[in-house]
Design a protein around this motif. Sequence first.
Motif, PDB file in Angstrom:
ATOM      1  N   ARG A 153       0.838  -1.205   0.000  1.00 24.46           N
ATOM      2  CA  ARG A 153       0.000   0.000   0.000  1.00 24.46           C
ATOM      3  C   ARG A 153       0.872   1.254   0.000  1.00 24.46           C
ATOM      4  O   ARG A 153       1.794   1.394   0.800  1.00 24.46           O
ATOM      5  N   LEU A 154       0.559   2.165  -0.921  1.00 26.80           N
ATOM      6  CA  LEU A 154       1.333   3.396  -1.065  1.00 26.80           C
ATOM      7  C   LEU A 154       1.123   4.304   0.143  1.00 26.80           C
ATOM      8  O   LEU A 154      -0.011   4.568   0.555  1.00 26.80           O
ATOM      9  N   HIS A 155       2.220   4.781   0.725  1.00 26.66           N
ATOM     10  CA  HIS A 155       2.126   5.671   1.879  1.00 26.66           C
ATOM     11  C   HIS A 155       3.416   6.467   2.022  1.00 26.66           C
ATOM     12  O   HIS A 155       4.460   6.107   1.466  1.00 26.66           O
ATOM     13  N   GLY A 156       3.337   7.564   2.745  1.00 26.83           N
ATOM     14  CA  GLY A 156       4.491   8.390   3.066  1.00 26.83           C
ATOM     15  C   GLY A 156       4.131   9.297   4.231  1.00 26.83           C
ATOM     16  O   GLY A 156       3.037   9.191   4.808  1.00 26.83           O
ATOM     17  N   PHE A 157       5.042  10.209   4.571  1.00 24.38           N
ATOM     18  CA  PHE A 157       4.820  11.099   5.708  1.00 24.38           C
ATOM     19  C   PHE A 157       5.422  12.466   5.400  1.00 24.38           C
ATOM     20  O   PHE A 157       6.454  12.571   4.729  1.00 24.38           O
ATOM     21  N   ARG A 158       4.763  13.513   5.914  1.00 31.53           N
ATOM     22  CA  ARG A 158       5.322  14.867   5.779  1.00 31.53           C
ATOM     23  C   ARG A 158       4.930  15.697   6.994  1.00 31.53           C
ATOM     24  O   ARG A 158       3.880  15.482   7.605  1.00 31.53           O
ATOM     25  N   THR A 159       5.800  16.608   7.338  1.00 33.39           N
ATOM     26  CA  THR A 159       5.496  17.558   8.409  1.00 33.39           C
ATOM     27  C   THR A 159       5.301  18.936   7.794  1.00 33.39           C
ATOM     28  O   THR A 159       5.872  19.253   6.749  1.00 33.39           O
ATOM     29  N   CYS A 160       4.504  19.745   8.446  1.00 30.13           N
ATOM     30  CA  CYS A 160       4.301  21.135   8.036  1.00 30.13           C
ATOM     31  C   CYS A 160       5.145  22.042   8.921  1.00 30.13           C
ATOM     32  O   CYS A 160       5.801  21.593   9.862  1.00 30.13           O
ATOM     33  N   ASP A 161       5.127  23.328   8.615  1.00 28.66           N
ATOM     34  CA  ASP A 161       5.890  24.285   9.416  1.00 28.66           C
ATOM     35  C   ASP A 161       5.481  24.178  10.881  1.00 28.66           C
ATOM     36  O   ASP A 161       4.288  24.181  11.215  1.00 28.66           O
ATOM     37  N   GLY A 162       6.461  24.050  11.738  1.00 30.97           N
ATOM     38  CA  GLY A 162       6.211  23.961  13.165  1.00 30.97           C
ATOM     39  C   GLY A 162       5.965  22.557  13.662  1.00 30.97           C
ATOM     40  O   GLY A 162       5.852  22.342  14.867  1.00 30.97           O
ATOM     41  N   GLN A 163       5.843  21.580  12.750  1.00 23.52           N
ATOM     42  CA  GLN A 163       5.622  20.188  13.145  1.00 23.52           C
ATOM     43  C   GLN A 163       6.933  19.403  13.172  1.00 23.52           C
ATOM     44  O   GLN A 163       7.859  19.691  12.414  1.00 23.52           O
ATOM     45  N   GLN A 164       7.016  18.426  14.032  1.00 21.45           N
ATOM     46  CA  GLN A 164       8.011  17.379  13.924  1.00 21.45           C
ATOM     47  C   GLN A 164       7.455  16.144  14.639  1.00 21.45           C
ATOM     48  O   GLN A 164       6.505  16.249  15.421  1.00 21.45           O
ATOM     49  N   PHE A 165       8.019  14.996  14.320  1.00 22.29           N
ATOM     50  CA  PHE A 165       7.543  13.818  15.032  1.00 22.29           C
ATOM     51  C   PHE A 165       8.662  12.805  15.214  1.00 22.29           C
ATOM     52  O   PHE A 165       9.604  12.729  14.420  1.00 22.29           O
ATOM     53  N   HIS A 166       8.552  12.056  16.307  1.00 24.79           N
ATOM     54  CA  HIS A 166       9.366  10.864  16.543  1.00 24.79           C
ATOM     55  C   HIS A 166       8.419   9.678  16.540  1.00 24.79           C
ATOM     56  O   HIS A 166       7.336   9.727  17.137  1.00 24.79           O
ATOM     57  N   GLY A 167       8.809   8.612  15.860  1.00 24.13           N
ATOM     58  CA  GLY A 167       7.972   7.429  15.800  1.00 24.13           C
ATOM     59  C   GLY A 167       8.792   6.157  15.858  1.00 24.13           C
ATOM     60  O   GLY A 167      10.027   6.184  15.760  1.00 24.13           O
ATOM     61  N   LEU A 168       8.090   5.058  16.030  1.00 29.90           N
ATOM     62  CA  LEU A 168       8.702   3.735  16.034  1.00 29.90           C
ATOM     63  C   LEU A 168       8.104   2.949  14.877  1.00 29.90           C
ATOM     64  O   LEU A 168       6.890   2.751  14.810  1.00 29.90           O
ATOM     65  N   SER A 169       8.953   2.512  13.949  1.00 32.31           N
ATOM     66  CA  SER A 169       8.531   1.734  12.790  1.00 32.31           C
ATOM     67  C   SER A 169       8.812   0.263  13.066  1.00 32.31           C
ATOM     68  O   SER A 169       9.931  -0.104  13.435  1.00 32.31           O
ATOM     69  N   ILE A 170       7.791  -0.583  12.880  1.00 30.19           N
ATOM     70  CA  ILE A 170       7.902  -2.003  13.205  1.00 30.19           C
ATOM     71  C   ILE A 170       7.481  -2.835  11.993  1.00 30.19           C
ATOM     72  O   ILE A 170       6.435  -2.583  11.387  1.00 30.19           O
ATOM     73  N   GLN A 171       8.314  -3.820  11.629  1.00 38.76           N
ATOM     74  CA  GLN A 171       7.960  -4.822  10.627  1.00 38.76           C
ATOM     75  C   GLN A 171       8.046  -6.192  11.289  1.00 38.76           C
ATOM     76  O   GLN A 171       8.898  -6.427  12.137  1.00 38.76           O
ATOM     77  N   PHE A 172       7.168  -7.087  10.874  1.00 38.58           N
ATOM     78  CA  PHE A 172       7.023  -8.357  11.566  1.00 38.58           C
ATOM     79  C   PHE A 172       7.597  -9.546  10.799  1.00 38.58           C
ATOM     80  O   PHE A 172       7.422 -10.687  11.213  1.00 38.58           O
ATOM     81  N   ASP A 173       8.306  -9.287   9.696  1.00 41.56           N
ATOM     82  CA  ASP A 173       8.765 -10.402   8.869  1.00 41.56           C
ATOM     83  C   ASP A 173      10.050 -10.027   8.151  1.00 41.56           C
ATOM     84  O   ASP A 173      10.056  -9.162   7.285  1.00 41.56           O
ATOM     85  N   GLY A 174      11.155 -10.677   8.521  1.00 44.76           N
ATOM     86  CA  GLY A 174      12.407 -10.501   7.792  1.00 44.76           C
ATOM     87  C   GLY A 174      13.186  -9.270   8.206  1.00 44.76           C
ATOM     88  O   GLY A 174      12.966  -8.691   9.266  1.00 44.76           O
ATOM     89  N   ASN A 175      14.107  -8.861   7.347  1.00 47.97           N
ATOM     90  CA  ASN A 175      14.964  -7.721   7.636  1.00 47.97           C
ATOM     91  C   ASN A 175      14.158  -6.434   7.744  1.00 47.97           C
ATOM     92  O   ASN A 175      13.077  -6.300   7.157  1.00 47.97           O
ATOM     93  N   GLY A 176      14.731  -5.455   8.453  1.00 47.57           N
ATOM     94  CA  GLY A 176      14.144  -4.121   8.481  1.00 47.57           C
ATOM     95  C   GLY A 176      14.178  -3.506   7.092  1.00 47.57           C
ATOM     96  O   GLY A 176      14.963  -3.896   6.225  1.00 47.57           O
ATOM     97  N   LEU A 177      13.333  -2.503   6.872  1.00 51.22           N
ATOM     98  CA  LEU A 177      13.195  -1.931   5.533  1.00 51.22           C
ATOM     99  C   LEU A 177      14.508  -1.389   4.997  1.00 51.22           C
ATOM    100  O   LEU A 177      14.794  -1.470   3.801  1.00 51.22           O
TER     101      LEU A 177
END
Length: 368
Positions: free
Chosen positions: A113-137
């Motif tokens: 599924r196509l997806h991405g992320f963007r922040t606007c002025d004044g935004q920032q984020f910290h996140g945790l990305s998890i995959q359940f099968d095989g090597n990390g992306l």
Amino acid sequence: MIHPENLANHAISKVQVIKRCAIPAIMSIQVDGETHSLGEHRDFRRHPFFREFIPEHGRSSFSWVNLKDGERLDNHVHPVPSMILICSGSVYLTGATEQLLSEGDAACVPAGRLHGFRTCDGQQFHGLSIQFDGNGLYEDEGAPRVAFGNDTTHSFESLERTNALLLERHGRNSLFQLLRGNRLRSDAARRRRFLEALLVWSRYFQRIIHARQAFCTEPSLLPLYTRHLRDELGHDTMLQDQHGLEGHTRDPMLERAAQWFVDMMLHANEAAKLVIVHQVVEASGFLFGQASRPFFSPQRVQDACYFDLHAEVDDDHRNLGRSWLQNLPAERFAGLIVTCRQAWDQMDQVHARIAALTEASGSTGLAA
């Protein structure tokens, strides 16, 4: 806290705290010849403690991700499900679903599924990305498990272009890095682990071509499949006999990646099978044969060397079925490009596991 260089000699028996800043970061990745910004990406397995602590069996992958004010991660797809936990700040989810995500939200992204992320002025984020099968992306930076953009071209030529890019990327994976070094030549135990792991894959390849033969639904392709089966029949036995391998080893991760190809021979259409077997598996085999043949001299055997044979015949095998694919209607190729990407991802996983098992020492790795 244990210093990283002392970790290998330390039994993990104490509670440890690993600071986020202690995990090495990458800021960009090259995919299909283009460089894409990742913001800040910290795969847990880049830290030596996490490499030891996170179990290999089941192989979930975890990464800290961070986008600062005005940064973006371009729309992309990957072949495994992914979950992104918003730990602090906020970010816009883009692609197939557009939505503002805030602290405490979890974005669950199915494979493909196509997806991405963007922040606007004044935004920032910290996140945790998890995959359940095989090597990390992005665990293997030479072979990232992502495709950026949204390829809407529908033609045999676009399939060929995609396949050529993925083949070139495949040649940078961890197994080819191992083959380009001197470690196989100078270490008999490592060579033995390499051959035993390769035998696991070689046996699965025999299952692949037998399954395709048995479940063929297109009579016009049956002679091609029969020719290919005759050319490849018994190569696993050749590998075992020429190198005196025990052949009793098992590895769940390698077998799971290899089984994907067998399953596709049971359920995929014939066009997809041609792409998987010839454009992916045989193209990989040709590249592998060329890279591995210098390490294994045929002087002690009377028959053709397993590695020489694959370096030669796989060049022909990777073109089988090409003319049949060229005559398909244009609307078939969007799905075939998706299949092509999935197959290369699985082939990368097979190679990554063979490399990991080769580098394992002592009782780690293949289990009898």
